[in-house]
Design a protein around this motif. Structure first.
Motif, PDB file in Angstrom:
ATOM      1  N   ALA A   1       5.302 -36.460 -45.493  1.00  0.00           N
ATOM      2  CA  ALA A   1       5.770 -36.562 -44.113  1.00  0.00           C
ATOM      3  C   ALA A   1       6.456 -35.258 -43.700  1.00  0.00           C
ATOM      4  CB  ALA A   1       6.733 -37.732 -43.965  1.00  0.00           C
ATOM      5  N   THR A   2       6.097 -34.753 -42.528  1.00  0.00           N
ATOM      6  CA  THR A   2       6.671 -33.492 -42.050  1.00  0.00           C
ATOM      7  C   THR A   2       6.509 -33.390 -40.546  1.00  0.00           C
ATOM      8  OG1 THR A   2       6.476 -31.076 -42.145  1.00  0.00           O
ATOM      9  CG2 THR A   2       4.481 -32.334 -42.550  1.00  0.00           C
ATOM     10  N   SER A   3       7.468 -32.733 -39.882  1.00  0.00           N
ATOM     11  CA  SER A   3       7.340 -32.478 -38.451  1.00  0.00           C
ATOM     12  C   SER A   3       6.595 -31.176 -38.196  1.00  0.00           C
ATOM     13  CB  SER A   3       8.724 -32.414 -37.793  1.00  0.00           C
ATOM     14  OG  SER A   3       9.483 -31.350 -38.352  1.00  0.00           O
ATOM     15  N   ASN A   4       6.306 -30.420 -39.256  1.00  0.00           N
ATOM     16  CA  ASN A   4       5.561 -29.170 -39.142  1.00  0.00           C
ATOM     17  C   ASN A   4       4.089 -29.502 -38.901  1.00  0.00           C
ATOM     18  OD1 ASN A   4       3.865 -26.920 -40.022  1.00  0.00           O
ATOM     19  ND2 ASN A   4       5.744 -25.962 -40.737  1.00  0.00           N
ATOM     20  N   LYS A   5       3.600 -29.178 -37.696  1.00  0.00           N
ATOM     21  CA  LYS A   5       2.234 -29.551 -37.336  1.00  0.00           C
ATOM     22  C   LYS A   5       1.198 -28.952 -38.282  1.00  0.00           C
ATOM     23  CE  LYS A   5       2.883 -30.056 -32.326  1.00  0.00           C
ATOM     24  NZ  LYS A   5       2.498 -29.507 -31.008  1.00  0.00           N
ATOM     25  N   GLN A   6       1.416 -27.696 -38.667  1.00  0.00           N
ATOM     26  CA  GLN A   6       0.405 -27.039 -39.500  1.00  0.00           C
ATOM     27  C   GLN A   6       0.283 -27.717 -40.868  1.00  0.00           C
ATOM     28  OE1 GLN A   6       3.190 -24.171 -38.616  1.00  0.00           O
ATOM     29  NE2 GLN A   6       2.602 -25.295 -36.809  1.00  0.00           N
ATOM     30  N   LEU A   7       1.410 -28.090 -41.469  1.00  0.00           N
ATOM     31  CA  LEU A   7       1.367 -28.757 -42.766  1.00  0.00           C
ATOM     32  C   LEU A   7       0.734 -30.140 -42.640  1.00  0.00           C
ATOM     33  CD1 LEU A   7       4.858 -27.793 -44.241  1.00  0.00           C
ATOM     34  CD2 LEU A   7       2.628 -26.881 -44.896  1.00  0.00           C
TER      35      LEU A   7
ATOM     36  N   ASP B   1       1.884 -17.764 -41.091  1.00  0.00           N
ATOM     37  CA  ASP B   1       2.426 -17.353 -42.387  1.00  0.00           C
ATOM     38  C   ASP B   1       3.341 -18.394 -43.022  1.00  0.00           C
ATOM     39  OD1 ASP B   1       1.083 -14.976 -42.346  1.00  0.00           O
ATOM     40  OD2 ASP B   1       2.860 -13.701 -42.527  1.00  0.00           O
ATOM     41  N   ASN B   2       4.097 -19.131 -42.212  1.00  0.00           N
ATOM     42  CA  ASN B   2       5.094 -20.031 -42.800  1.00  0.00           C
ATOM     43  C   ASN B   2       4.455 -21.090 -43.703  1.00  0.00           C
ATOM     44  OD1 ASN B   2       4.294 -21.436 -40.157  1.00  0.00           O
ATOM     45  ND2 ASN B   2       5.516 -23.013 -41.157  1.00  0.00           N
ATOM     46  N   VAL B   3       3.192 -21.417 -43.459  1.00  0.00           N
ATOM     47  CA  VAL B   3       2.507 -22.383 -44.323  1.00  0.00           C
ATOM     48  C   VAL B   3       2.351 -21.832 -45.730  1.00  0.00           C
ATOM     49  CG1 VAL B   3       0.303 -23.577 -44.694  1.00  0.00           C
ATOM     50  CG2 VAL B   3       1.300 -23.499 -42.415  1.00  0.00           C
ATOM     51  N   LEU B   4       2.273 -20.506 -45.848  1.00  0.00           N
ATOM     52  CA  LEU B   4       2.086 -19.877 -47.147  1.00  0.00           C
ATOM     53  C   LEU B   4       3.366 -19.832 -47.975  1.00  0.00           C
ATOM     54  CD1 LEU B   4      -0.169 -16.808 -46.222  1.00  0.00           C
ATOM     55  CD2 LEU B   4      -0.861 -19.138 -46.812  1.00  0.00           C
ATOM     56  N   PHE B   5       4.526 -19.789 -47.293  1.00  0.00           N
ATOM     57  CA  PHE B   5       5.766 -19.606 -48.069  1.00  0.00           C
ATOM     58  C   PHE B   5       6.817 -20.682 -47.860  1.00  0.00           C
ATOM     59  CE2 PHE B   5       6.569 -17.010 -44.195  1.00  0.00           C
ATOM     60  CZ  PHE B   5       7.738 -17.609 -43.749  1.00  0.00           C
ATOM     61  N   GLU B   6       6.626 -21.606 -46.931  1.00  0.00           N
ATOM     62  CA  GLU B   6       7.671 -22.594 -46.638  1.00  0.00           C
ATOM     63  C   GLU B   6       8.020 -23.403 -47.878  1.00  0.00           C
ATOM     64  OE1 GLU B   6       7.997 -26.346 -43.654  1.00  0.00           O
ATOM     65  OE2 GLU B   6       7.722 -24.387 -42.709  1.00  0.00           O
ATOM     66  N   ASP B   7       9.301 -23.637 -48.051  1.00  0.00           N
ATOM     67  CA  ASP B   7       9.793 -24.357 -49.216  1.00  0.00           C
ATOM     68  C   ASP B   7       9.695 -25.864 -48.995  1.00  0.00           C
ATOM     69  OD1 ASP B   7      10.842 -24.275 -51.802  1.00  0.00           O
ATOM     70  OD2 ASP B   7      12.896 -24.494 -51.097  1.00  0.00           O
ATOM     71  N   GLY B   8      10.120 -26.660 -49.956  1.00  0.00           N
ATOM     72  CA  GLY B   8      10.163 -28.108 -49.819  1.00  0.00           C
ATOM     73  C   GLY B   8       8.779 -28.714 -49.671  1.00  0.00           C
ATOM     74  N   THR B   9       8.548 -29.359 -48.534  1.00  0.00           N
ATOM     75  CA  THR B   9       7.269 -30.008 -48.287  1.00  0.00           C
ATOM     76  C   THR B   9       6.126 -28.993 -48.323  1.00  0.00           C
ATOM     77  OG1 THR B   9       8.353 -31.667 -46.889  1.00  0.00           O
ATOM     78  CG2 THR B   9       5.972 -31.443 -46.667  1.00  0.00           C
TER      79      THR B   9
ATOM     80  N   ARG C   1       0.950 -27.266 -50.488  1.00  0.00           N
ATOM     81  CA  ARG C   1       0.123 -26.201 -51.081  1.00  0.00           C
ATOM     82  C   ARG C   1      -0.362 -26.597 -52.472  1.00  0.00           C
ATOM     83  NH1 ARG C   1       4.221 -23.055 -48.789  1.00  0.00           N
ATOM     84  NH2 ARG C   1       5.207 -22.666 -50.814  1.00  0.00           N
ATOM     85  N   ARG C   2       0.529 -27.188 -53.235  1.00  0.00           N
ATOM     86  CA  ARG C   2       0.160 -27.603 -54.598  1.00  0.00           C
ATOM     87  C   ARG C   2      -0.907 -28.697 -54.549  1.00  0.00           C
ATOM     88  NH1 ARG C   2       5.390 -28.716 -57.089  1.00  0.00           N
ATOM     89  NH2 ARG C   2       5.529 -26.431 -57.154  1.00  0.00           N
TER      90      ARG C   2
END
Length: 476
Positions: free
Chosen positions: A277-283, A305-313, A318-319
């Motif tokens: 669950a995330t409010s980040n649309k791209q994720l 870019d933030n999808v490449l390095f964002e922490d947490g979710t 990415r994993r």
């Protein structure tokens, strides 16, 4: 009159709209209503419209009578139209205020020489694409957020190679650029569909392309664009991060440029099937994409870019992506190619695992087309030539399995093993080239981006120190 001439004349008609107080954002929508009626007449498809609500019925009236008829026509077609007609005109209304301006638009549209555009099988589609491109280039319209640069789309489609018989999906379809480019690619490799059986050709026109678009005004443009390119597939109005997205069928190919940012109000997507669950649309979109691919299906998605390095979710998504799919290629795009200057984006190319949901990514190849590249815009336009080196490095295999060469620290194309990426806490924001232009503060990223990068790298360093401490303690 060439297609380009007609595009220029159509765009000049926007001066009439501006003089009538119509905002840039409504230019193409207003023209689409009129063009839809005119195009159906030019292509002999007026039977799709109810009798009494066609181009000649509008053209045959004058003054206030014509103006009132036009307003009633929009309502009638939106309520009583069938199929795609009803979709185009759903909840439509005019932004025109003066009968004389409507009369001028109708007269000028009727006076254009459509012969050359009609004589080219794709002419009317190219014409409308040209109009959309002009609208996207006009910053005041705000339409650039729905318009992915066509040279980039062409590059992606040429590499992913959609085939006849495959279902191609775009869950954030915008004005339809990816779906239409995929259709044109299939046509080019099937003799304009004539190499296919009647059943196969019918599938390509009516079932092969599936999409969603959230914004109704953009959805109108998308439907018009699809119609002029011969696509009759279900491309519907809906939210890919809601129930409509959960109901989309599995696809062989997904090509998309989802919207950037967070869901309005900071709320979470209403998709119960998304694991993280995330409010980040791209994720959230990324989860939809790799979950919605058929086994062995392939995707290319434009992401910031933030999808490449964002922490947490971000790490978890990415994993999960690299477990379920072979994330074989990341293209770091130049800046200045989207409507918001400074937005840094990438294209992720991946293939869904066929038999297992773990360990599918063995290595990720990164092509840096950003460092020491020009700032693209009106003075330096993006062209197909921009992507030639990347296309050559990518190779001809749509699954990223062509023989490739690591170009080393001085080159733009490098290979990173899954183990190397895991050691970075699955941070895919990988750079190695020295930026020769980053000489002053004006060239630096925004402060929030710098802070996010520092935080991500500090956490990676701390985790590596913990591993080292544990290893030393084990040896003791």
């Amino acid at each position: 009159m060439t297609t380009q001439d007609i595009v220029a004349k159509l765009w000049n008609l926007c001066n009439i709209l501006r003089d009538d107080g119509v905002h840039y954002s409504h230019y193409v929508t207003e023209l689409t209503y009129l063009l839809f009626l005119k195009m159906l007449k030019e292509t002999g498809q007026e039977s799709l419209l109810p009798a009494g609500y066609r181009w000649d019925d509008l053209k045959g009236k004058d003054g206030i009578e014509q103006f009132n008829f036009y307003r009633s026509l929009l309502v009638h077609l939106g309520n009583e139209g069938r199929g795609r007609v009803q979709e185009v005109f759903a909840n439509s209304s005019t932004h025109l205020r003066q009968p004389k301006d409507l009369a001028k638009l109708v007269t000028d549209l009727d006076g254009l020489d459509w012969y050359d555009a009609k004589s080219d099988p794709d002419g009317l589609g190219k014409l409308y694409e040209g109009l959309l491109e002009k609208n996207a280039a006009e910053k005041k319209s705000g339409a650039g957020q729905y318009f992915t640069p066509r040279p980039l789309i062409q590059c992606i489609v040429e590499l992913v190679k959609p085939k006849a018989g495959e279902v191609v999906q775009d869950p954030a379809a915008g004005t339809g650029g990816f779906l239409i480019a995929a259709h044109e690619y299939v046509k080019k490799h099937t003799g304009d569909l004539f190499d296919l059986s009647e059943k196969q050709a019918n599938f390509q026109r009516k079932q092969a392309y599936v999409g969603l678009e959230l914004v109704q005004e953009t959805h109108r443009l998308l439907l018009m664009n699809a119609m002029l390119h011969g696509i009759e597939s279900p491309i519907t109005l809906g939210d890919a991060l809601g129930d409509a997205g959960a109901k989309l069928p599995r696809a062989d190919v997904i090509l998309t440029n989802p919207p950037f940012g967070t869901k309005k109000g900071g709320g979470l997507p209403t998709r119960p099937d998304l694991t993280y669950a995330t409010s980040n649309k791209q994720l959230a979109f990324l989860q939809h994409i790799y979950r919605n691919l058929k086994p062995g299906g392939r995707a290319a998605v434009v992401l910031p870019d933030n999808v490449l390095f964002e922490d947490g979710t971000g790490v978890e998504v990415r994993r999960d992506l690299m477990n379920k799919c072979d994330l074989h290629t990341v293209l770091r795009l130049p800046t200045g190619i989207f409507y918001a200057q400074g937005v840094k984006t990438n294209v992720l190319f991946f293939r869904k695992g066929e038999t297992k949901d773990t360990g599918n990514t063995k290595a990720v190849w990164v092509f840096d087309l950003r460092t020491n590249m020009p700032q693209f815009g009106k003075r330096t336009p993006l062209t197909p030539a921009t992507f030639k080196d990347f296309e050559h490095a990518f190779g001809t295999d749509p699954h990223g399995q062509s023989r490739r060469k690591d170009q080393g620290e001085e080159g733009r194309f490098r290979k990173f093993t899954r183990e190397q990426i895991a050691a970075r806490s699955d941070n895919l924001d990988i750079t190695w080239l020295r930026d020769e232009n980053a000489t002053n503060a004006a060239d630096l990223p925004p402060p929030d981006e710098i802070a996010a990068r520092i935080t991500a790298r500090l956490k990676t360093a701390l985790q590596e120190m913990d591993k080292l401490t544990a290893a030393v303690g084990g040896e003791a």
